[in-house]
Design a protein around this motif. Structure first.
Motif, PDB file in Angstrom:
ATOM      1  N   ARG A 197       0.751  -1.290   0.046  1.00 49.28           N
ATOM      2  CA  ARG A 197      -0.181  -0.153   0.162  1.00 49.28           C
ATOM      3  C   ARG A 197       0.902   1.379  -0.014  1.00 49.28           C
ATOM      4  O   ARG A 197       0.377   2.286  -0.689  1.00 49.28           O
ATOM      5  CB  ARG A 197      -1.017  -0.076   1.212  1.00 49.28           C
ATOM      6  CG  ARG A 197      -1.970  -0.979   1.179  1.00 49.28           C
ATOM      7  CD  ARG A 197      -2.791  -0.993   2.629  1.00 49.28           C
ATOM      8  NE  ARG A 197      -3.614  -2.246   2.545  1.00 49.28           N
ATOM      9  CZ  ARG A 197      -4.236  -2.735   3.894  1.00 49.28           C
ATOM     10  NH1 ARG A 197      -4.194  -1.720   4.859  1.00 49.28           N
ATOM     11  NH2 ARG A 197      -4.926  -3.600   3.986  1.00 49.28           N
ATOM     12  N   GLU A 198       2.053   1.091   0.843  1.00 50.08           N
ATOM     13  CA  GLU A 198       2.838   2.485   0.709  1.00 50.08           C
ATOM     14  C   GLU A 198       3.549   2.724  -0.574  1.00 50.08           C
ATOM     15  O   GLU A 198       3.797   3.814  -1.237  1.00 50.08           O
ATOM     16  CB  GLU A 198       4.022   2.238   1.717  1.00 50.08           C
ATOM     17  CG  GLU A 198       3.526   2.249   3.235  1.00 50.08           C
ATOM     18  CD  GLU A 198       2.704   3.397   3.589  1.00 50.08           C
ATOM     19  OE1 GLU A 198       3.290   4.633   3.347  1.00 50.08           O
ATOM     20  OE2 GLU A 198       1.771   3.407   3.986  1.00 50.08           O
ATOM     21  N   VAL A 199       3.665   1.576  -1.412  1.00 52.45           N
ATOM     22  CA  VAL A 199       4.214   1.854  -2.521  1.00 52.45           C
ATOM     23  C   VAL A 199       3.186   2.402  -3.584  1.00 52.45           C
ATOM     24  O   VAL A 199       3.393   3.475  -4.408  1.00 52.45           O
ATOM     25  CB  VAL A 199       4.636   0.549  -3.265  1.00 52.45           C
ATOM     26  CG1 VAL A 199       5.046   0.479  -4.745  1.00 52.45           C
ATOM     27  CG2 VAL A 199       5.743  -0.079  -2.770  1.00 52.45           C
ATOM     28  N   LEU A 200       1.690   1.911  -3.328  1.00 50.48           N
ATOM     29  CA  LEU A 200       0.732   2.527  -4.199  1.00 50.48           C
ATOM     30  C   LEU A 200       0.663   4.128  -3.963  1.00 50.48           C
ATOM     31  O   LEU A 200       0.555   4.668  -4.638  1.00 50.48           O
ATOM     32  CB  LEU A 200      -0.279   1.578  -3.928  1.00 50.48           C
ATOM     33  CG  LEU A 200      -1.713   2.416  -4.599  1.00 50.48           C
ATOM     34  CD1 LEU A 200      -1.864   1.971  -5.902  1.00 50.48           C
ATOM     35  CD2 LEU A 200      -3.087   1.610  -3.551  1.00 50.48           C
ATOM     36  N   PHE A 201       0.692   4.259  -2.558  1.00 53.57           N
ATOM     37  CA  PHE A 201       0.411   5.745  -2.178  1.00 53.57           C
ATOM     38  C   PHE A 201       1.637   6.504  -2.599  1.00 53.57           C
ATOM     39  O   PHE A 201       1.368   7.681  -3.325  1.00 53.57           O
ATOM     40  CB  PHE A 201       0.385   5.841  -0.551  1.00 53.57           C
ATOM     41  CG  PHE A 201      -0.891   5.178  -0.050  1.00 53.57           C
ATOM     42  CD1 PHE A 201      -1.979   4.892  -0.791  1.00 53.57           C
ATOM     43  CD2 PHE A 201      -0.759   4.496   1.231  1.00 53.57           C
ATOM     44  CE1 PHE A 201      -3.072   4.000  -0.370  1.00 53.57           C
ATOM     45  CE2 PHE A 201      -1.821   4.131   1.891  1.00 53.57           C
ATOM     46  CZ  PHE A 201      -3.036   3.882   1.116  1.00 53.57           C
ATOM     47  N   GLY A 202       2.662   6.039  -2.634  1.00 52.87           N
ATOM     48  CA  GLY A 202       4.135   6.983  -3.052  1.00 52.87           C
ATOM     49  C   GLY A 202       3.929   6.992  -4.692  1.00 52.87           C
ATOM     50  O   GLY A 202       4.123   8.085  -5.288  1.00 52.87           O
ATOM     51  N   HIS A 203       3.347   6.020  -5.444  1.00 53.62           N
ATOM     52  CA  HIS A 203       2.952   6.174  -6.783  1.00 53.62           C
ATOM     53  C   HIS A 203       2.090   7.278  -7.031  1.00 53.62           C
ATOM     54  O   HIS A 203       2.575   8.035  -8.045  1.00 53.62           O
ATOM     55  CB  HIS A 203       2.679   4.830  -7.298  1.00 53.62           C
ATOM     56  CG  HIS A 203       2.506   4.811  -8.635  1.00 53.62           C
ATOM     57  ND1 HIS A 203       3.353   4.265  -9.774  1.00 53.62           N
ATOM     58  CD2 HIS A 203       1.436   5.287  -9.551  1.00 53.62           C
ATOM     59  CE1 HIS A 203       2.900   4.624 -10.914  1.00 53.62           C
ATOM     60  NE2 HIS A 203       1.546   5.027 -10.996  1.00 53.62           N
ATOM     61  N   GLU A 204       1.085   7.031  -6.510  1.00 58.29           N
ATOM     62  CA  GLU A 204      -0.004   8.289  -6.697  1.00 58.29           C
ATOM     63  C   GLU A 204       0.180   9.520  -6.354  1.00 58.29           C
ATOM     64  O   GLU A 204      -0.019  10.638  -7.044  1.00 58.29           O
ATOM     65  CB  GLU A 204      -1.315   7.656  -6.220  1.00 58.29           C
ATOM     66  CG  GLU A 204      -1.917   6.581  -6.631  1.00 58.29           C
ATOM     67  CD  GLU A 204      -1.921   6.266  -8.326  1.00 58.29           C
ATOM     68  OE1 GLU A 204      -2.023   7.625  -8.856  1.00 58.29           O
ATOM     69  OE2 GLU A 204      -2.242   5.077  -8.797  1.00 58.29           O
ATOM     70  N   ARG A 205       1.063   9.689  -5.208  1.00 62.44           N
ATOM     71  CA  ARG A 205       1.557  10.968  -4.660  1.00 62.44           C
ATOM     72  C   ARG A 205       2.652  11.421  -5.725  1.00 62.44           C
ATOM     73  O   ARG A 205       2.758  12.541  -5.964  1.00 62.44           O
ATOM     74  CB  ARG A 205       2.363  10.968  -3.343  1.00 62.44           C
ATOM     75  CG  ARG A 205       1.298  10.584  -2.205  1.00 62.44           C
ATOM     76  CD  ARG A 205       1.936  10.685  -0.928  1.00 62.44           C
ATOM     77  NE  ARG A 205       0.736  10.840  -0.064  1.00 62.44           N
ATOM     78  CZ  ARG A 205       0.841   9.534   1.070  1.00 62.44           C
ATOM     79  NH1 ARG A 205       1.563   8.453   0.799  1.00 62.44           N
ATOM     80  NH2 ARG A 205      -0.423   9.510   1.919  1.00 62.44           N
ATOM     81  N   ALA A 206       3.266  10.976  -6.369  1.00 60.93           N
ATOM     82  CA  ALA A 206       4.143  11.199  -7.275  1.00 60.93           C
ATOM     83  C   ALA A 206       3.527  11.906  -8.412  1.00 60.93           C
ATOM     84  O   ALA A 206       4.074  12.861  -9.114  1.00 60.93           O
ATOM     85  CB  ALA A 206       5.241  10.102  -7.800  1.00 60.93           C
ATOM     86  N   HIS A 207       2.431  11.350  -9.004  1.00 59.49           N
ATOM     87  CA  HIS A 207       1.844  11.897  -9.867  1.00 59.49           C
ATOM     88  C   HIS A 207       1.276  13.220  -9.655  1.00 59.49           C
ATOM     89  O   HIS A 207       1.171  14.015 -10.509  1.00 59.49           O
ATOM     90  CB  HIS A 207       0.603  10.911 -10.158  1.00 59.49           C
ATOM     91  CG  HIS A 207       0.879   9.823 -11.276  1.00 59.49           C
ATOM     92  ND1 HIS A 207       1.637   9.871 -12.285  1.00 59.49           N
ATOM     93  CD2 HIS A 207       0.576   8.494 -11.133  1.00 59.49           C
ATOM     94  CE1 HIS A 207       1.869   8.719 -12.845  1.00 59.49           C
ATOM     95  NE2 HIS A 207       0.916   7.811 -12.076  1.00 59.49           N
ATOM     96  N   LEU A 208       0.570  13.336  -8.420  1.00 60.35           N
ATOM     97  CA  LEU A 208       0.136  14.626  -7.863  1.00 60.35           C
ATOM     98  C   LEU A 208       1.290  15.581  -7.824  1.00 60.35           C
ATOM     99  O   LEU A 208       1.263  16.794  -8.306  1.00 60.35           O
ATOM    100  CB  LEU A 208      -0.434  14.622  -6.864  1.00 60.35           C
ATOM    101  CG  LEU A 208      -1.890  13.644  -6.587  1.00 60.35           C
ATOM    102  CD1 LEU A 208      -2.528  13.760  -5.277  1.00 60.35           C
ATOM    103  CD2 LEU A 208      -3.001  14.236  -7.622  1.00 60.35           C
ATOM    104  N   ALA A 209       2.413  15.191  -7.125  1.00 57.60           N
ATOM    105  CA  ALA A 209       3.380  16.252  -6.899  1.00 57.60           C
ATOM    106  C   ALA A 209       4.049  16.588  -8.309  1.00 57.60           C
ATOM    107  O   ALA A 209       4.564  17.772  -8.319  1.00 57.60           O
ATOM    108  CB  ALA A 209       4.812  15.324  -5.978  1.00 57.60           C
TER     109      ALA A 209
END
Length: 315
Positions: free
Chosen positions: A163-175
């Motif tokens: 889940r942390e990988v998933l959140f990090g992935h999507e946060r990178a899209h937003l950032a």
């Protein structure tokens, strides 16, 4: 009107070759550089095409401004009026396509925000009670900040570390504001059909960029690869179609096996050998030169019409 015909031919042909060069250049670069190269190529080539078409469209008007009557200009340059009409029609079609693409972008955002309106956010995370495994980056909308949208079905499909990988992935899209890069390529594709081929490559490299950011966040490339594969498989097994297009970039977008294979390799650092560096430089020069040539031809056509109009007035 040899120059007019040259502008017409190059405005239509150049972007095809330059787009292929841009895709090849992106394959030699790390993900962030590849995204910059593809987006830059889309903007430059679309700008060069528009400049050439505007130059062709305004030839009759420029002749009139130079006090050459339109019938006389048409007699001296038989292709002037037909080419100007064709260029004007092309510009009108491009404008309609750009407006349609932009409205689609805004409509997708509005529907996504509306669908998640009843959920309560936890920071930048929005958990939607839905058994269908889905996750995507939801850009900001009307004063609301961007969110990571994930369903309970997706959370159940992944372990805590994944889940942390998933959140990090999507946060990178937003950032990284990746949705703006994707939409830019989409709008450029409305200007010239050759530029539509850039968008799938750009979306792949945007996902690779987010993958690398997630791997860096958790500090384990193998874990990141496993999580990306599992999340993509879960999303593919869902009942709704994949959301990873335009403003809603999803972990399941693009050729997932290639992305997983890349994560199982060392972090990319760009061209290393002298030959590869020279190839990358040559491809970059090709793309920039193609775009610049469109602008130079547009300016040259403007100057040519002015000089020829003055020569006609002296006759």
């Amino acid at each position: 009107m040899t120059l007019v015909l040259a502008v017409v031919a190059l405005a239509l042909v150049l972007p095809w070759g330059a787009a292929a060069a841009a895709r090849r250049l992106a394959s030699l670069l790390p993900p962030r550089g590849a995204c910059a190269a593809l987006t830059g190529a889309a903007v430059l080539l679309a700008g060069g095409t528009l400049a050439a078409l505007i130059a062709l469209f305004h030839v009759p008007f420029l002749a009139v401004l130079e006090q050459v009557p339109l019938p006389r200009a048409a007699a001296a340059w038989p292709a002037t009026v037909p080419v100007a009409v064709a260029a004007g029609a092309a510009l009108a079609v491009q404008a309609a396509l750009v407006v349609r693409c932009w409205r689609e972008h805004r409509s997708v955002l509005a529907r996504a925000w509306s669908a998640t309106g009843d959920s309560v956010p936890d920071g930048d995370l929005l958990v939607v009670p839905d058994p269908d495994p889905q996750a995507f980056a939801l850009p900001g909308w009307r004063g609301r900040g961007g969110r990571i949208v994930v369903t309970t079905g997706m959370l159940r499909a992944l372990g805590p570390a994944e889940r942390e990988v998933l959140f990090g992935h999507e946060r990178a899209h937003l950032a990284g504001r990746h949705h703006l890069l994707s939409v830019t390529a989409h709008l450029a594709g409305a200007v010239h059909p050759a530029l539509r081929s850039l968008r799938p490559d750009l979306e792949f490299h945007l996902e690779r960029w987010a993958d690398e950011a997630a791997a860096s966040t958790v500090g384990d490339r193998r874990l990141a690869a496993t999580a990306i594969a599992r999340a993509a498989l879960a999303a593919a097994s869902g009942t709704r179609p994949e959301r990873g297009h335009g403003p809603l970039l999803s972990v399941g977008t693009g050729p997932v096996p290639r992305r997983v294979a890349a994560l199982l390799q060392p972090m990319p650092s760009g061209p290393r050998t002298r030959t590869t560096q020279m190839a990358a430089a040559g491809l970059a020069a090709t793309v920039a030169g193609a775009a610049a040539l469109g602008l130079v031809l547009a300016y040259g056509l403007h100057e040519y019409v002015e000089l020829t109009a003055r020569a006609l007035l002296r006759l």
